[in-house]
Enzyme design. Structure first.
Site, PDB file in Angstrom:
ATOM      1  N   GLY A  10     -16.230  60.315 124.759  1.00  0.00           N
ATOM      2  CA  GLY A  10     -16.814  59.071 124.252  1.00  0.00           C
ATOM      3  C   GLY A  10     -15.862  58.353 123.322  1.00  0.00           C
ATOM      4  N   ARG A  71     -14.471  60.920 130.879  1.00  0.00           N
ATOM      5  CA  ARG A  71     -14.949  62.302 130.862  1.00  0.00           C
ATOM      6  C   ARG A  71     -14.547  62.840 132.237  1.00  0.00           C
ATOM      7  NH1 ARG A  71     -18.318  62.163 126.345  1.00  0.00           N
ATOM      8  NH2 ARG A  71     -19.763  60.418 126.186  1.00  0.00           N
ATOM      9  N   GLY A 101     -13.649  64.389 121.084  1.00  0.00           N
ATOM     10  CA  GLY A 101     -14.715  65.187 120.494  1.00  0.00           C
ATOM     11  C   GLY A 101     -14.654  66.626 120.981  1.00  0.00           C
ATOM     12  N   ASP A 102     -15.759  67.287 120.805  1.00  0.00           N
ATOM     13  CA  ASP A 102     -15.895  68.693 121.135  1.00  0.00           C
ATOM     14  C   ASP A 102     -15.477  69.057 122.566  1.00  0.00           C
ATOM     15  OD1 ASP A 102     -16.723  70.838 119.737  1.00  0.00           O
ATOM     16  OD2 ASP A 102     -18.678  70.932 120.745  1.00  0.00           O
ATOM     17  N   GLY A 103     -16.003  68.302 123.525  1.00  0.00           N
ATOM     18  CA  GLY A 103     -15.726  68.567 124.943  1.00  0.00           C
ATOM     19  C   GLY A 103     -14.238  68.429 125.238  1.00  0.00           C
ATOM     20  N   THR A 125     -15.482  61.037 117.101  1.00  0.00           N
ATOM     21  CA  THR A 125     -16.780  60.909 117.757  1.00  0.00           C
ATOM     22  C   THR A 125     -17.803  60.420 116.749  1.00  0.00           C
ATOM     23  OG1 THR A 125     -18.681  62.113 118.660  1.00  0.00           O
ATOM     24  CG2 THR A 125     -17.122  63.437 117.421  1.00  0.00           C
ATOM     25  N   ILE A 126     -18.647  59.514 117.176  1.00  0.00           N
ATOM     26  CA  ILE A 126     -19.668  59.013 116.238  1.00  0.00           C
ATOM     27  C   ILE A 126     -20.687  60.101 115.898  1.00  0.00           C
ATOM     28  CG2 ILE A 126     -19.417  56.617 117.004  1.00  0.00           C
ATOM     29  CD1 ILE A 126     -22.246  57.048 118.382  1.00  0.00           C
ATOM     30  N   ASP A 127     -20.725  61.179 116.692  1.00  0.00           N
ATOM     31  CA  ASP A 127     -21.746  62.218 116.481  1.00  0.00           C
ATOM     32  C   ASP A 127     -21.511  63.051 115.210  1.00  0.00           C
ATOM     33  OD1 ASP A 127     -22.690  61.369 118.918  1.00  0.00           O
ATOM     34  OD2 ASP A 127     -21.735  62.972 120.058  1.00  0.00           O
ATOM     35  N   ASP A 129     -20.029  65.909 114.916  1.00  0.00           N
ATOM     36  CA  ASP A 129     -20.530  67.248 115.259  1.00  0.00           C
ATOM     37  C   ASP A 129     -19.417  68.257 115.534  1.00  0.00           C
ATOM     38  OD1 ASP A 129     -19.570  66.156 117.595  1.00  0.00           O
ATOM     39  OD2 ASP A 129     -21.264  66.770 118.836  1.00  0.00           O
ATOM     40  N   ARG A 154     -36.628  46.642 109.922  1.00  0.00           N
ATOM     41  CA  ARG A 154     -37.553  46.701 108.774  1.00  0.00           C
ATOM     42  C   ARG A 154     -38.147  45.324 108.478  1.00  0.00           C
ATOM     43  NH1 ARG A 154     -39.063  49.843 104.535  1.00  0.00           N
ATOM     44  NH2 ARG A 154     -37.675  51.576 104.970  1.00  0.00           N
ATOM     45  N   ARG A 162     -47.394  47.720 111.748  1.00  0.00           N
ATOM     46  CA  ARG A 162     -46.832  48.441 112.900  1.00  0.00           C
ATOM     47  C   ARG A 162     -45.955  49.612 112.479  1.00  0.00           C
ATOM     48  NH1 ARG A 162     -44.418  43.736 116.826  1.00  0.00           N
ATOM     49  NH2 ARG A 162     -46.244  43.513 118.135  1.00  0.00           N
ATOM     50  N   ARG A 171     -25.982  63.148 120.190  1.00  0.00           N
ATOM     51  CA  ARG A 171     -26.051  64.282 121.125  1.00  0.00           C
ATOM     52  C   ARG A 171     -26.956  65.363 120.536  1.00  0.00           C
ATOM     53  NH1 ARG A 171     -22.809  64.807 125.614  1.00  0.00           N
ATOM     54  NH2 ARG A 171     -21.332  63.279 124.907  1.00  0.00           N
ATOM     55  N   ARG A 243     -43.805  50.394 118.192  1.00  0.00           N
ATOM     56  CA  ARG A 243     -42.737  49.901 119.072  1.00  0.00           C
ATOM     57  C   ARG A 243     -41.566  50.880 119.010  1.00  0.00           C
ATOM     58  NH1 ARG A 243     -46.238  47.178 120.639  1.00  0.00           N
ATOM     59  NH2 ARG A 243     -46.374  44.902 120.738  1.00  0.00           N
ATOM     60  N   HIS A 249     -25.872  52.403 123.225  1.00  0.00           N
ATOM     61  CA  HIS A 249     -24.403  52.331 123.104  1.00  0.00           C
ATOM     62  C   HIS A 249     -23.888  51.289 122.131  1.00  0.00           C
ATOM     63  CE1 HIS A 249     -24.721  54.960 126.548  1.00  0.00           C
ATOM     64  NE2 HIS A 249     -23.467  55.309 126.327  1.00  0.00           N
ATOM     65  N   GLN A 251     -24.206  51.568 119.248  1.00  0.00           N
ATOM     66  CA  GLN A 251     -23.758  52.426 118.136  1.00  0.00           C
ATOM     67  C   GLN A 251     -22.302  52.859 118.285  1.00  0.00           C
ATOM     68  OE1 GLN A 251     -27.269  55.380 117.182  1.00  0.00           O
ATOM     69  NE2 GLN A 251     -27.468  54.609 119.258  1.00  0.00           N
TER      70      GLN A 251
HETATM   71  O1  F6P Z   1     -20.569  61.652 122.050  1.00  0.00           O
HETATM   72  C1  F6P Z   1     -20.814  60.311 121.816  1.00  0.00           C
HETATM   73  C2  F6P Z   1     -22.066  59.853 122.538  1.00  0.00           C
HETATM   74  O2  F6P Z   1     -22.230  58.472 122.299  1.00  0.00           O
HETATM   75  C3  F6P Z   1     -23.340  60.635 122.187  1.00  0.00           C
HETATM   76  O3  F6P Z   1     -23.898  60.223 120.979  1.00  0.00           O
HETATM   77  C4  F6P Z   1     -24.191  60.340 123.376  1.00  0.00           C
HETATM   78  O4  F6P Z   1     -25.132  61.375 123.590  1.00  0.00           O
HETATM   79  C5  F6P Z   1     -23.198  60.321 124.505  1.00  0.00           C
HETATM   80  O5  F6P Z   1     -21.920  60.059 123.930  1.00  0.00           O
HETATM   81  C6  F6P Z   1     -23.463  59.271 125.544  1.00  0.00           C
HETATM   82  O6  F6P Z   1     -22.563  59.470 126.563  1.00  0.00           O
HETATM   83  P1  F6P Z   1     -22.224  58.409 127.688  1.00  0.00           P
HETATM   84  O7  F6P Z   1     -21.422  57.324 127.055  1.00  0.00           O
HETATM   85  O8  F6P Z   1     -21.474  59.173 128.698  1.00  0.00           O
HETATM   86  O9  F6P Z   1     -23.538  57.866 128.179  1.00  0.00           O
END
Ligand code: F6P
Length: 319
Positions: A10, A71, A101-103, A125-127, A129, A154, A162, A171, A243, A249, A251
Site C-alpha cells: 500500500g 502487491r 509495510g509488513d507484507g 504504511t498508514i496502519d 502496524d 461532527r 443521530r 488492517r 449513518r 482510500h 485515508q
Molecule cells: O495497508 C494499508 C491499507 O490501506 C490498509 O489499511 C487496508 O486494509 C489495505 O491497505 C487496503 O488495501 P488495498 O489498497 O489493496 O485495497
C-alpha cells in the site's frame, strides 16, 4: 555504487519526499541512484531506470508514489524472485531501499535469505502496524485526513439527533482508530485488539441519552469487522437513527504533512548511510523515543506490533 529505491504494498504519503531525498542524497554521496517502478512487479519485469534530477523534481508535496507500487503475487514464486535478482545484477545495483509495510518486509526477508542482496527497509504504511518502530511513514498524514473528516461529520451529527459510525483503515491494527477517537472525542471506539464491552457502553450511553445527549460518534477499525453489527445495535438498542461512513482510500491520499516530509528525509538518510557502510544489510530503520536505529528483518517480521499501553488505556477510558 549503484543504489535503488522501490515502493511496495500500500502506498503511503511521505513516499515521494523519501524518493526525492534518496536521489538527491545518493548523488551528493557520489552514488548512482536508480528507481524501481511498480514495486516487486517492476523488479521482476526489470522496470528499473537510472534516476536524474528531472524525475524527482517537484514531488515532495505530492501524496502516493511517483514510482508506483504493487502487491505482487508472482514474487511468492521462486522463479520470479530469481528473475528479480538477475535484474538487480543487470544494473549492478548493490543496495536497495524498500519503502513498504509488513507484507513487503516479509517478501524481502525471504528474498534476502535466498540471494545475496543488500537492502534496508523504511516502515511506510498508514496502519502503523510494524513491529519495532513507534512510527511508520504516512501515519501523520492519514490521521490528519481522518481528523478533517471527523470534524466535518461532527458538524452534521451535532445538527441532528443521530449517531455516526465511522470506519477507519488499519488492517488488523487499531492504531488509527484509537488515535482518531481520542482526538475527536468519540463516544465509542472499537478495535480488533480490545474486546468491546457492549453492555457497559449501552448502559452508560442510554443514561446519557436520557440526560440529553443527542448524538454519538463511534469510530470502528476495519479489522474489528463489526461495522454492520454495531450499526444495528446503535439503532435498535440506543434508539438513534444511525449513518455509516466508511472513509476508505481517501485515508491513503493527500499531500504529506510536514511531519511526514521531515520523517521521510530522516528515514532515507539513515537507510542510505547504512547501505553505504555495510555490505551485508538486511535491516529495517526503526524510530523509537526520538531516535533512529536498525532492526534485523527477521525480528521485524517474526513479531507482532502491539498497541502501546497508554493507547489501550485510552480505550478503556472511552468505554
Ligand atoms: O495497508 C494499508 C491499507 O490501506 C490498509 O489499511 C487496508 O486494509 C489495505 O491497505 C487496503 O488495501 P488495498 O489498497 O489493496 O485495497
Amino acid at each position: 555504487m549503484a543504489l535503488a529505491v522501490m515502493c511496495s504494498g500500500g502506498d503511503a504519503p511521505g513516499m515521494n519526499p523519501a524518493i526525492k531525498k534518496f536521489v538527491d542524497y545518493a548523488q551528493k554521496k557520489d552514488q548512482v541512484p536508480y528507481l524501481i517502478y511498480d514495486g516487486l512487479e517492476g523488479l521482476i519485469d526489470n522496470k528499473i531506470k537510472k534516476a536524474t534530477h528531472h524525475e524527482v523534481a517537484g514531488i515532495v508535496h505530492i501524496g502516493g508514489t511517483i514510482i508506483r507500487s504493487s502487491r505482487s503475487k508472482r514474487f511468492f514464486e521462486y522463479e520470479y524472485r530469481l528473475q528479480a535478482f538477475n535484474n538487480l545484477n543487470l544494473h549492478d545495483i548493490q543496495g536497495v531501499v524498500v519503502l513498504g509495510g509488513d507484507g513487503s518486509f516479509r517478501a524481502m526477508q525471504r528474498f534476502s535469505s535466498e540471494f545475496d542482496i543488500n537492502f534496508v527497509g523504511i516502515p511506510s504504511t498508514i496502519d502503523n502496524d510494524i513491529y519495532g518502530t513507534e512510527y511508520c511513514l504516512g501515519v501523520d498524514t492519514a490521521l490528519n485526513v481522518i481528523r478533517d473528516a471527523l470534524d466535518k461529520i461532527r458538524d452534521t451529527a451535532a445538527s441532528f439527533n443521530r449517531a455516526f459510525l465511522i470506519e477507519v483503515m488499519g488492517r488488523d491494527c487499531g492504531y488509527l482508530a484509537v488515535v482518531s477517537a481520542m482526538i475527536s472525542g468519540a463516544e465509542i471506539c472499537i478495535i480488533p485488539e480490545v474486546e468491546f464491552k457492549r453492555d457497559e457502553v449501552e448502559k452508560k450511553l442510554t443514561q446519557e441519552i436520557k440526560d440529553g445527549r443527542n448524538y454519538i460518534l463511534a469510530i470502528i477499525s476495519e479489522g474489528a469487522k463489526k461495522t454492520s453489527e454495531i450499526h444495528e445495535w446503535i439503532q435498535d438498542k440506543l434508539g438513534l437513527e444511525t449513518r455509516v461512513s466508511i472513509l476508505g482510500h481517501i485515508q491513503r491520499g493527500g499531500n504529506p504533512s510536514v511531519y511526514d516530509r521531515m520523517m521521510a528525509f530522516d528515514f532515507t538518510i539513515q537507510a542510505v548511510d547504512y547501505l553505504l557502510s555495510h555490505n551485508d544489510s538486511n535491516k529495517v530503520v526503526v524510530f523509537n523515543k526520538g531516535e533512529f536505529s536498525f532492526m534485523e528483518i527477521e525480528d521485524v517480521v517474526s513479531n507482532k506490533y502491539e498497541l502501546p499501553e497508554h493507547l489501550l488505556n485510552a480505550i478503556n477510558y472511552l468505554d
